[in-house]
Design an enzyme around this catalytic site. Structure first.
Site, PDB file in Angstrom:
ATOM      1  N   GLY A 355       0.824  -1.071  -0.022  1.00 17.70           N
ATOM      2  CA  GLY A 355       0.078  -0.034   0.014  1.00 17.70           C
ATOM      3  C   GLY A 355       0.800   1.333   0.028  1.00 17.70           C
ATOM      4  O   GLY A 355       1.978   1.095  -0.263  1.00 17.70           O
ATOM      5  N   GLY A 358       3.758   1.127   2.772  1.00 13.88           N
ATOM      6  CA  GLY A 358       4.929   0.076   2.705  1.00 13.88           C
ATOM      7  C   GLY A 358       4.354  -1.369   2.344  1.00 13.88           C
ATOM      8  O   GLY A 358       3.072  -1.134   1.489  1.00 13.88           O
ATOM      9  N   VAL A 360       3.461  -5.507   3.459  1.00 14.44           N
ATOM     10  CA  VAL A 360       3.105  -6.514   4.458  1.00 14.44           C
ATOM     11  C   VAL A 360       3.727  -7.606   3.839  1.00 14.44           C
ATOM     12  O   VAL A 360       3.563  -8.311   2.858  1.00 14.44           O
ATOM     13  CB  VAL A 360       1.664  -6.778   4.715  1.00 14.44           C
ATOM     14  CG1 VAL A 360       1.631  -7.520   5.799  1.00 14.44           C
ATOM     15  CG2 VAL A 360       1.107  -5.483   5.253  1.00 14.44           C
ATOM     16  N   ASP A 468     -12.618   3.368   8.995  1.00 11.91           N
ATOM     17  CA  ASP A 468     -12.525   2.957   7.628  1.00 11.91           C
ATOM     18  C   ASP A 468     -12.857   1.209   7.516  1.00 11.91           C
ATOM     19  O   ASP A 468     -12.048   0.755   7.175  1.00 11.91           O
ATOM     20  CB  ASP A 468     -10.960   3.183   7.116  1.00 11.91           C
ATOM     21  CG  ASP A 468     -10.997   3.224   5.565  1.00 11.91           C
ATOM     22  OD1 ASP A 468     -12.167   2.991   4.848  1.00 11.91           O
ATOM     23  OD2 ASP A 468      -9.962   3.489   5.169  1.00 11.91           O
TER      24      ASP A 468
END
Ligand SMILES: *[C@@H]1O[C@H](CO)[C@@H](O)[C@H](O)[C@H]1NC(C)=O
Ligand SMILES: *[C@@H]1O[C@H](CO)[C@@H](O)[C@H](O)[C@H]1NC(C)=O
Ligand SMILES: *[C@@H]1O[C@H](CO)[C@@H](O)[C@H](O)[C@H]1NC(C)=O
Ligand SMILES: *[C@@H]1O[C@H](CO)[C@@H](O)[C@H](O)[C@H]1NC(C)=O
Ligand SMILES: *[C@@H]1O[C@H](CO)[C@@H](O)[C@H](O)[C@H]1NC(C)=O
Ligand SMILES: *[C@@H]1O[C@H](CO)[C@@H](O)[C@H](O)[C@H]1NC(C)=O
Ligand SMILES: *[C@@H]1O[C@H](CO)[C@@H](O)[C@H](O)[C@H]1NC(C)=O
Length: 676
Positions: A355, A358, A360, A468
Site C-alpha cells: 500500500g 509500505g 506486508v 475505515d
C-alpha cells in the site's frame, strides 16, 4: 548543554539563597536548660521536667483554681510573605490529668503576635488567650488549636479539639469521643499516666491544617502517627496572623482544675527568605548579575537551539525507540535478524500486500514457531505520528481484532509484527474466488465484526472509532473468524483527505461506497459513520457484491440503492448472493437460512440510513445479529439525506481532520484503516 543548565541553575540558586530551609526546635527532654530558652507568662512554670502552663501543686488544689499561663519560644518566625505562606510541623506530648471531680478548662497550641503577658482575667473558659473584653477581636491576631475539657455554652462537649481564631469560640470543633471517626480519646483522665502525642501539620502551599492524636501510657516513648487526622481544615494563616509571629502554648483552669503539661516538643518551620538588604550582593543581585546571567543564558540558548536542530532528527528516532520500549502493554521487541530470516529477507514472494505506507510480508518465526505478518513502512518521517495511535492499538484486546504481537526498530525502519491471518481478507472470499464463503461463515463474519465494533465503541475504556470499515480490512483467521485489521497506522502515512477518496484494491473507487453521507460535510468519523460502514459490509457479505456496482445493476450504481429497491418491491431474497443459493441446493447442510439473510439485509439497510441519528447503535446491532432483538423497521423508500441533521452526535464526535489519535472533546479517539 545539560551541564550548562545545571551550572546556571546552581548559580541562580546560590544568588537567591536557599528557598525551603527550616528552623528546627527539638525539646526532647525538658530540663532546666530549656527553661532559659523559653518565655514563661502568667501562671506558667517549669517543674517535673515539663512545661506547666498552669501550676502543678497537688498539695493545695485551691492554689490551682482560676489560673492562666503561656509558654512561648521567644523568637519571631516569618510566616508569610506576598503569596507564600510558610509550612510548619509540630509534634508534642501533653498530659492533662485532673485530680478532682471535673476537669477544666483546657490548653492550646497557639501562634501569637507578641510576647506580651497573658490578658487579665483570661482564666476559666478563656484558656489564657483572651478575656471577656477582647475575645473575638480581629486585633488579637492569634490562631490556636484548643484541647478543651470543659463545656462552655459555645462548646459541643467537654472533650474536643477545635480551631480558635482570635476567639475561644472555635471556628471548627471535633469531639474526641466519636465512634464514627474511630476515636475514643479522653483528654483529661483521672489516671495520671495518660499521655497524648499530637501532630500538627500545616501546609502553607495548600493552606491546610491537619491534626493527629494518639494516646500512650509512657511519656518517653515514641508512638507512630495515626493515618487519619482528628481534624482537617482549610486555614490561610496569612489572613489572621502577623507576618512575624511566635509559637507557644497556653492554658487555663477555672473553679475546676487539671494539669496542663507539655513534656516534649518538636517544631519545624519553613523559612521564607527575608528581603535582601542594600548591600553589594543585593545590588549585584538586582542589576549586574541578572544581566550577566541573562546574557549567558541567551548565548547558551542559541548554542543549544543550534545543537538541537542538528540532533533533532536523531533524537526523535531515539525517542521513538524509547517510546516504543516503554509503551504500556507493548507486546514484544523482535530482533531484526529474526524477522529478516522469517520473511526470507523480505522477498517479493512473501509479500502479502502493498500500500501507500509500505508492504506486508508473511513469514514464520522459527524460534516461536508462529506465522506472522510483518508490516514495513516506506517513509521514516511519519513514524512518530502514529506512535500515539499505537498506544491505543497495542492495548486493544479482542477476539475479533487482529492481534499485534510486537515491533522492531532498526536502521530508522519500523516494523510491526502481527499474527498471520491464514485466510486473508474477507473481500477475497467474497469476490475473487472460485469457492465462495458458505452462509454459516458469512453470518459468523457479521457476528464477529459487530462484536469487534461494539468493543471499540463501548467496551474499551476510550471510545475508538474505526473510521475505515470495509471488506478488505476484515481478516479471516484459520477458523474463518472475522478479525478487524491493523487500523490506525495508515492514517499517519497519508494525509486525512485521501482516506475516504483514495483508490481501493484493483484501481476501483473502493472505499467511496462505505462513506456515510454526512462525512462529506463534516469530515468527521463518528460511531454513526462506523455503523454506516458496517451496514455496507453486511450488504456486501449477503449480496456478494461490492458497494459500488460495476457494471450497474437494474440501473443502480450503489449497492444500497439496489437493495433498497428490492426491499421496497418485496423482492429482497433476490439480493442474496446466488452462489450461496447454489451451494444450498448442492449441500443442504451448508446452513443457509433465508430468514437469516433477510434479517441481515434489513439490518444492513437500517445501518445505511442516510440520517446518522436513525442508525441503530452497536449495542443493539450485537443483539440483533445474535437474534435477541428484532430488526428495526426500515422505511420502504430510502429517506432523503438532509444536512445539517439534528444529531448532536455529529457536532461533537471525533475530529476527522485533527487525526492525532488523542481523545477528542467527547473522549472518542479516531482511528483509520488501510488494506494490508
Ligand atoms: C537538656 O536537654 C537538652 C536537649 O533537650 C540537652 O542538650 C541537655 O544536655 C540537657 N541538659 C541536662 C542538664 O540534662
Ligand atoms: C474563679 O473566677 C470566677 C469568675 O471568673 C469566679 O466566679 C470564681 O469565684 C473564682 N473562683 C475562685 C476560687 O477564685
Ligand atoms: C522529635 O523529633 C525527634 C527526632 O526527630 C524524634 O525522635 C522525637 O520522637 C520527636 N518527638 C516528638 C514529641 O514528636
Ligand atoms: C482584657 O485584657 C485587656 C488587655 O490585656 C485589658 O485591657 C482588659 O482590661 C481585660 N478585660 C478584663 C475584663 O479584664
Ligand atoms: C460562637 O460563634 C458562633 C459563630 O461562629 C456564634 O453564632 C455564637 O453566638 C458564638 N457563641 C458565643 C457564646 O459567643
Ligand atoms: C461524629 O461526628 C460526626 C460528624 O461531625 C457526627 O455527624 C456524628 O453525630 C458524631 N457522632 C458522635 C457519636 O458524636
Ligand atoms: C518508658 O519508656 C522508657 C524508654 O522507652 C523506659 O526506659 C521506661 O522504663 C518506660 N517507663 C515505664 C514506666 O514503662
Amino acid at each position: 548543554m545539560v551541564v550548562f543548565l545545571i551550572v546556571i541553575f546552581l548559580l541562580l540558586n546560590f544568588l537567591s539563597g536557599p528557598l525551603a530551609e527550616q528552623r528546627n526546635f527539638i525539646f526532647q527532654s525538658l530540663n532546666q536548660t530549656i527553661r532559659d530558652e523559653l518565655s514563661f507568662k502568667g501562671d506558667s512554670t517549669f517543674s517535673r521536667e515539663a512545661l506547666q502552663l498552669t501550676p502543678d501543686t497537688l498539695n493545695n488544689p485551691s492554689f490551682l483554681q482560676n489560673k492562666s499561663g503561656r509558654v512561648i519560644i521567644p523568637q519571631k518566625f516569618r510566616l508569610w510573605k506576598n503569596n507564600h505562606v510558610a509550612s510548619f510541623h509540630s509534634s508534642f506530648v501533653i498530659n492533662i490529668f485532673h485530680p478532682a471531680n471535673i476537669a477544666a478548662e483546657g490548653m492550646t497550641f497557639v501562634i501569637l503576635p507578641s510576647l506580651t503577658q497573658v490578658p487579665d482575667n483570661s482564666h476559666g473558659g478563656f484558656l489564657g488567650l483572651t478575656n471577656s473584653t477582647i475575645d473575638g477581636s480581629p486585633d488579637n491576631r492569634f490562631v490556636a488549636v484548643e484541647f478543651d475539657t470543659f463545656k462552655q455554652p459555645y462548646d459541643p462537649d467537654d472533650n474536643h479539639i477545635g480551631l480558635n481564631i482570635n476567639s475561644v469560640n472555635s471556628t471548627i470543633t471535633r469531639p474526641l469521643t466519636n465512634d464514627t471517626y474511630g476515636y475514643n480519646l479522653i483528654l483529661s483522665p483521672t489516671n495520671v499516666d495518660v499521655f497524648f502525642t499530637v501532630w500538627i501539620d500545616y501546609d502553607g502551599t495548600r493552606r491546610k491544617i491537619q491534626i493527629y492524636m494518639a494516646n500512650h501510657d509512657n511519656r518517653s516513648i515514641t508512638v507512630p502517627k495515626p493515618s487519619i487526622p482528628v481534624l482537617t481544615s482549610q486555614l490561610d494563616l496569612s489572613k489572621y496572623l502577623l507576618q512575624d509571629s511566635y509559637f507557644g502554648f497556653s492554658a487555663s483552669t477555672g473553679d475546676n482544675i487539671q494539669l496542663n503539661c507539655v513534656l516534649r516538643w518538636n517544631l519545624t518551620v519553613e523559612i521564607i527568605p527575608p528581603e535582601p538588604g542594600v548591600d553589594v550582593k543585593g545590588l549585584l543581585l538586582k542589576a549586574g548579575v541578572p544581566c550577566l546571567v541573562m546574557s549567558i543564558f541567551v548565548i547558551m540558548w542559541l548554542i543549544w537551539s543550534y545543537v538541537r536542530a542538528i540532533r533533532k532528527k536523531q533524537r526523535s528516532e531515539e525517542q521513538l525507540e524509547f517510546a516504543l520500549k516503554t509503551l504500556p502493554g507493548m507486546p514484544k521487541e523482535y530482533a531484526f535478524k529474526d524477522l529478516k530470516i522469517a520473511t526470507c529477507n523480505f522477498d517479493d514472494r512473501n509479500q502479502l500486500g502493498k500500500g501507500g505506507f509500505g508492504s506486508v510480508y508473511g513469514g514464520r518465526l522459527s524460534k516461536e514457531g508462529i506465522d506472522v505478518a510483518v508490516k514495513t513502512f516506506l517513509r521514516d518521517n511519519c513514524q512518530g505520528d502514529f506512535l500515539s495511535e499505537l498506544t491505543i492499538i497495542n492495548r486493544l484486546r479482542h477476539r475479533n481484532l487482529v492481534p499485534l504481537l510486537g515491533w522492531c526498530y532498526k536502521n530508522k525502519n519500523l516494523l510491526l509484527v502481527y499474527e498471520l491471518m491464514p485466510n486473508g481478507s474477507l473481500d477475497k472470499h467474497l469476490f475473487n474466488t472460485e469457492t465462495p464463503l458458505a452462509w454459516e461463515r458469512r453470518y459468523n463474519t457479521v457476528v464477529g465484526v459487530s462484536s469487534a465494533l461494539h468493543y471499540l465503541h463501548n467496551e474499551y475504556d476510550n471510545t475508538v472509532v474505526h473510521r475505515d470499515l470495509k471488506a478488505s480490512n476484515i481478516m479471516l483467521d484459520s477458523m474463518f473468524n472475522a478479525r478487524l485489521g491493523d487500523f490506525g497506522l495508515a492514517r499517519a502515512i497519508d494525509n486525512e483527505k485521501t482516506s475516504y477518496t483514495e483508490q481501493g484494491h484493483g484501481g476501483m473507487p473502493g472505499t467511496v461506497g462505505y462513506i456515510a453521507p454526512e462525512c462529506f460535510h463534516t469530515q468527521k468519523a463518528t460511531r454513526e459513520s462506523d455503523v454506516y460502514g458496517f451496514g455496507v459490509v453486511v450488504l456486501e457479505v449477503v449480496c456478494g457484491r461490492k458497494p459500488v456496482l460495476i457494471p450497474e445493476v437494474d440501473g443502480f450504481r450503489l449497492l444500497i440503492d439496489w437493495v433498497w429497491m428490492l426491499y421496497r418491491e418485496g423482492r429482497i431474497p433476490e439480493a442474496v448472493d446466488e452462489r450461496v443459493l447454489d451451494i444450498r441446493e448442492e449441500e443442504e447442510e451448508s446452513g443457509y437460512v433465508g430468514n437469516e439473510a433477510e434479517r441481515l439485509l434489513r439490518l444492513g439497510l437500517a445501518c445505511s440510513h442516510p440520517m446518522a441519528e436513525e442508525r441503530p447503535k452497536m449495542h443493539d446491532i450485537v443483539q440483533i445479529v445474535n437474534k435477541k432483538m428484532p430488526v428495526p423497521d426500515v422505511p420502504h423508500f430510502k429517506p432523503a439525506f438532509i444536512w445539517p441533521g439534528s444529531s448532536p452526535g455529529l457536532l461533537n464526535f471525533s475530529s476527522y481532520s485533527s487525526g492525532s489519535g488523542y481523545p477528542n472533546s467527547d473522549g472518542t479517539r479516531s482511528l483509520n484503516t488501510r488494506p494490508r
